[in-house]
Design an enzyme around this catalytic site. Structure first.
Site, PDB file in Angstrom:
ATOM      1  N   PRO A 199     -18.261 -27.928  25.019  1.00 16.24           N
ATOM      2  CA  PRO A 199     -17.472 -28.640  24.025  1.00 16.24           C
ATOM      3  C   PRO A 199     -15.981 -28.296  24.026  1.00 16.24           C
ATOM      4  O   PRO A 199     -15.604 -27.146  24.234  1.00 16.24           O
ATOM      5  CB  PRO A 199     -18.113 -28.223  22.690  1.00 16.24           C
ATOM      6  CG  PRO A 199     -18.957 -27.044  22.988  1.00 16.24           C
ATOM      7  CD  PRO A 199     -19.357 -27.143  24.429  1.00 16.24           C
ATOM      8  N   ASN A 200     -15.203 -29.333  23.830  1.00 20.48           N
ATOM      9  CA  ASN A 200     -13.741 -29.266  23.663  1.00 20.48           C
ATOM     10  C   ASN A 200     -12.990 -29.027  24.971  1.00 20.48           C
ATOM     11  O   ASN A 200     -11.753 -29.105  24.989  1.00 20.48           O
ATOM     12  CB  ASN A 200     -13.346 -28.209  22.622  1.00 20.48           C
ATOM     13  CG  ASN A 200     -13.956 -28.494  21.273  1.00 20.48           C
ATOM     14  OD1 ASN A 200     -13.796 -29.600  20.754  1.00 20.48           O
ATOM     15  ND2 ASN A 200     -14.674 -27.557  20.703  1.00 20.48           N
ATOM     16  N   ARG A 255      -5.042 -29.055  24.390  1.00 19.86           N
ATOM     17  CA  ARG A 255      -5.672 -28.154  23.411  1.00 19.86           C
ATOM     18  C   ARG A 255      -5.065 -26.749  23.504  1.00 19.86           C
ATOM     19  O   ARG A 255      -5.138 -26.118  24.558  1.00 19.86           O
ATOM     20  CB  ARG A 255      -7.158 -28.083  23.754  1.00 19.86           C
ATOM     21  CG  ARG A 255      -7.922 -27.081  22.965  1.00 19.86           C
ATOM     22  CD  ARG A 255      -9.313 -26.871  23.565  1.00 19.86           C
ATOM     23  NE  ARG A 255     -10.023 -25.930  22.757  1.00 19.86           N
ATOM     24  CZ  ARG A 255     -11.097 -25.262  23.152  1.00 19.86           C
ATOM     25  NH1 ARG A 255     -11.586 -25.456  24.357  1.00 19.86           N
ATOM     26  NH2 ARG A 255     -11.673 -24.419  22.346  1.00 19.86           N
ATOM     27  N   TYR A 294      -4.792 -21.766  26.472  1.00 21.31           N
ATOM     28  CA  TYR A 294      -5.518 -22.269  27.643  1.00 21.31           C
ATOM     29  C   TYR A 294      -4.602 -22.822  28.736  1.00 21.31           C
ATOM     30  O   TYR A 294      -5.080 -23.227  29.791  1.00 21.31           O
ATOM     31  CB  TYR A 294      -6.522 -23.348  27.219  1.00 21.31           C
ATOM     32  CG  TYR A 294      -7.565 -22.824  26.258  1.00 21.31           C
ATOM     33  CD1 TYR A 294      -8.484 -21.856  26.665  1.00 21.31           C
ATOM     34  CD2 TYR A 294      -7.624 -23.268  24.932  1.00 21.31           C
ATOM     35  CE1 TYR A 294      -9.428 -21.347  25.786  1.00 21.31           C
ATOM     36  CE2 TYR A 294      -8.570 -22.769  24.051  1.00 21.31           C
ATOM     37  CZ  TYR A 294      -9.469 -21.808  24.480  1.00 21.31           C
ATOM     38  OH  TYR A 294     -10.405 -21.305  23.616  1.00 21.31           O
ATOM     39  N   ASN A 326     -18.814 -23.029  32.005  1.00 22.23           N
ATOM     40  CA  ASN A 326     -17.995 -22.613  30.865  1.00 22.23           C
ATOM     41  C   ASN A 326     -18.618 -23.228  29.613  1.00 22.23           C
ATOM     42  O   ASN A 326     -18.443 -24.423  29.358  1.00 22.23           O
ATOM     43  CB  ASN A 326     -16.548 -23.070  31.025  1.00 22.23           C
ATOM     44  CG  ASN A 326     -15.676 -22.547  29.892  1.00 22.23           C
ATOM     45  OD1 ASN A 326     -16.171 -22.119  28.850  1.00 22.23           O
ATOM     46  ND2 ASN A 326     -14.360 -22.581  30.092  1.00 22.23           N
ATOM     47  N   ALA A 329     -17.427 -22.842  23.015  1.00 20.29           N
ATOM     48  CA  ALA A 329     -17.858 -22.102  21.817  1.00 20.29           C
ATOM     49  C   ALA A 329     -19.366 -21.872  21.775  1.00 20.29           C
ATOM     50  O   ALA A 329     -19.835 -20.948  21.099  1.00 20.29           O
ATOM     51  CB  ALA A 329     -17.401 -22.826  20.559  1.00 20.29           C
ATOM     52  N   GLU A 373     -21.072 -17.470  34.313  1.00 26.97           N
ATOM     53  CA  GLU A 373     -20.349 -17.878  33.096  1.00 26.97           C
ATOM     54  C   GLU A 373     -18.856 -17.663  33.324  1.00 26.97           C
ATOM     55  O   GLU A 373     -18.442 -16.591  33.781  1.00 26.97           O
ATOM     56  CB  GLU A 373     -20.836 -17.033  31.915  1.00 26.97           C
ATOM     57  CG  GLU A 373     -20.184 -17.420  30.593  1.00 26.97           C
ATOM     58  CD  GLU A 373     -20.693 -16.553  29.448  1.00 26.97           C
ATOM     59  OE1 GLU A 373     -21.904 -16.550  29.179  1.00 26.97           O
ATOM     60  OE2 GLU A 373     -19.853 -15.857  28.838  1.00 26.97           O
ATOM     61  N   HIS A 422     -14.840 -18.180  31.641  1.00 28.66           N
ATOM     62  CA  HIS A 422     -13.944 -18.496  30.527  1.00 28.66           C
ATOM     63  C   HIS A 422     -12.512 -18.450  31.011  1.00 28.66           C
ATOM     64  O   HIS A 422     -12.122 -17.497  31.704  1.00 28.66           O
ATOM     65  CB  HIS A 422     -14.130 -17.498  29.380  1.00 28.66           C
ATOM     66  CG  HIS A 422     -15.519 -17.530  28.838  1.00 28.66           C
ATOM     67  ND1 HIS A 422     -15.959 -18.539  28.013  1.00 28.66           N
ATOM     68  CD2 HIS A 422     -16.579 -16.721  29.051  1.00 28.66           C
ATOM     69  CE1 HIS A 422     -17.227 -18.336  27.736  1.00 28.66           C
ATOM     70  NE2 HIS A 422     -17.626 -17.244  28.355  1.00 28.66           N
ATOM     71  N   ARG A 469      -9.829 -11.562  22.171  1.00 33.20           N
ATOM     72  CA  ARG A 469      -9.453 -12.539  21.140  1.00 33.20           C
ATOM     73  C   ARG A 469     -10.176 -12.206  19.826  1.00 33.20           C
ATOM     74  O   ARG A 469     -10.406 -11.032  19.551  1.00 33.20           O
ATOM     75  CB  ARG A 469      -9.775 -13.948  21.644  1.00 33.20           C
ATOM     76  CG  ARG A 469      -8.976 -14.315  22.911  1.00 33.20           C
ATOM     77  CD  ARG A 469      -9.278 -15.706  23.403  1.00 33.20           C
ATOM     78  NE  ARG A 469      -8.949 -16.709  22.388  1.00 33.20           N
ATOM     79  CZ  ARG A 469      -9.383 -17.977  22.438  1.00 33.20           C
ATOM     80  NH1 ARG A 469     -10.149 -18.378  23.446  1.00 33.20           N
ATOM     81  NH2 ARG A 469      -9.043 -18.833  21.497  1.00 33.20           N
TER      82      ARG A 469
HETATM   83  C1  DQA Z   1     -13.532 -20.636  26.256  1.00 31.86           C
HETATM   84  C2  DQA Z   1     -13.547 -19.518  25.195  1.00 31.86           C
HETATM   85  C3  DQA Z   1     -14.388 -19.930  23.993  1.00 31.86           C
HETATM   86  O1  DQA Z   1     -14.363 -18.901  23.007  1.00 31.86           O
HETATM   87  C4  DQA Z   1     -13.838 -21.191  23.363  1.00 31.86           C
HETATM   88  O2  DQA Z   1     -14.650 -21.606  22.296  1.00 31.86           O
HETATM   89  C5  DQA Z   1     -13.648 -22.286  24.354  1.00 31.86           C
HETATM   90  C6  DQA Z   1     -13.075 -21.949  25.661  1.00 31.86           C
HETATM   91  C7  DQA Z   1     -12.597 -20.279  27.421  1.00 31.86           C
HETATM   92  O3  DQA Z   1     -12.695 -20.960  28.463  1.00 31.86           O
HETATM   93  O4  DQA Z   1     -11.769 -19.378  27.322  1.00 31.86           O
HETATM   94  O5  DQA Z   1     -13.904 -23.447  24.084  1.00 31.86           O
HETATM   95  O6  DQA Z   1     -14.840 -20.775  26.770  1.00 31.86           O
END
Ligand code: DQA
Length: 142
Positions: free
Chosen positions: A10-11, A18, A23, A74, A77, A98, A100, A107
């Site tokens: 998501p997102n 964003r 990011y 990835n 959240a 995984e 990020h 963070r």
């Molecule tokens: C993320 C880190 C997560 O905490 C966050 O909710 C994201 C992006 C990252 O790529 O740093 O959506 O996965």
């Protein structure tokens, strides 16, 4: 030819606009293009999928069974709370890394926990888009 699935939660479709201070300005399309090229140079093919919906991501993970040699994931959240996605990863027997973009250990408190990392073969964080390429290396080295 090895087949890799690059999965984004998501997102992550909003990368580029964003929270650029966290990011950066790279878009998801940029990441997908670069990781596809990087894998191709190493003799692997890549399919990409992004969803904002937990169920769609679970379905995609199930479909990856027998179809892919590895997954770069990835979870956004979902990382921090989705036992359903953790169970999906642990159910399919496809090695998953995984990734990020940001360093989730540096963070907010809630981001320090990953419920998904324990069922992955590795976790890469804080390396921006390069982390996706490093994840390809991890999968191809297996
Ligand atoms: C993320 C880190 C997560 O905490 C966050 O909710 C994201 C992006 C990252 O790529 O740093 O959506 O996965």
């Amino acid at each position: 030819m090895k087949k890799i699935l690059v999965l984004n939660g998501p997102n992550l479709n909003l990368l580029g606009v964003r929270e650029p201070d966290v990011y950066g300005t790279v878009t998801l399309a940029d990441i997908e293009r670069e990781v596809t090229e990087y894998a191709a140079e190493r003799g692997a093919s890549v399919d990409c999928f992004q969803s904002n919906h937990e169920g769609a991501l679970i379905d995609k993970l199930h479909e990856a069974r027998g179809a892919y040699d590895g997954i770069v994931y990835n979870p956004g959240a979902h990382t921090h709370y989705s036992y359903a996605l953790r169970d999906a990863v642990s159910s399919i027997d496809v090695p998953t890394v995984e990734v990020h973009l940001s360093d989730i250990s540096a963070r907010e408190e809630f981001r320090r926990i990953s419920v998904i990392a324990p069922v992955c073969v590795a976790q890469i964080k804080g390396k921006g888009k390069e982390g996706y390429k490093e994840a390809v290396d991890v999968l191809l080295a297996r």
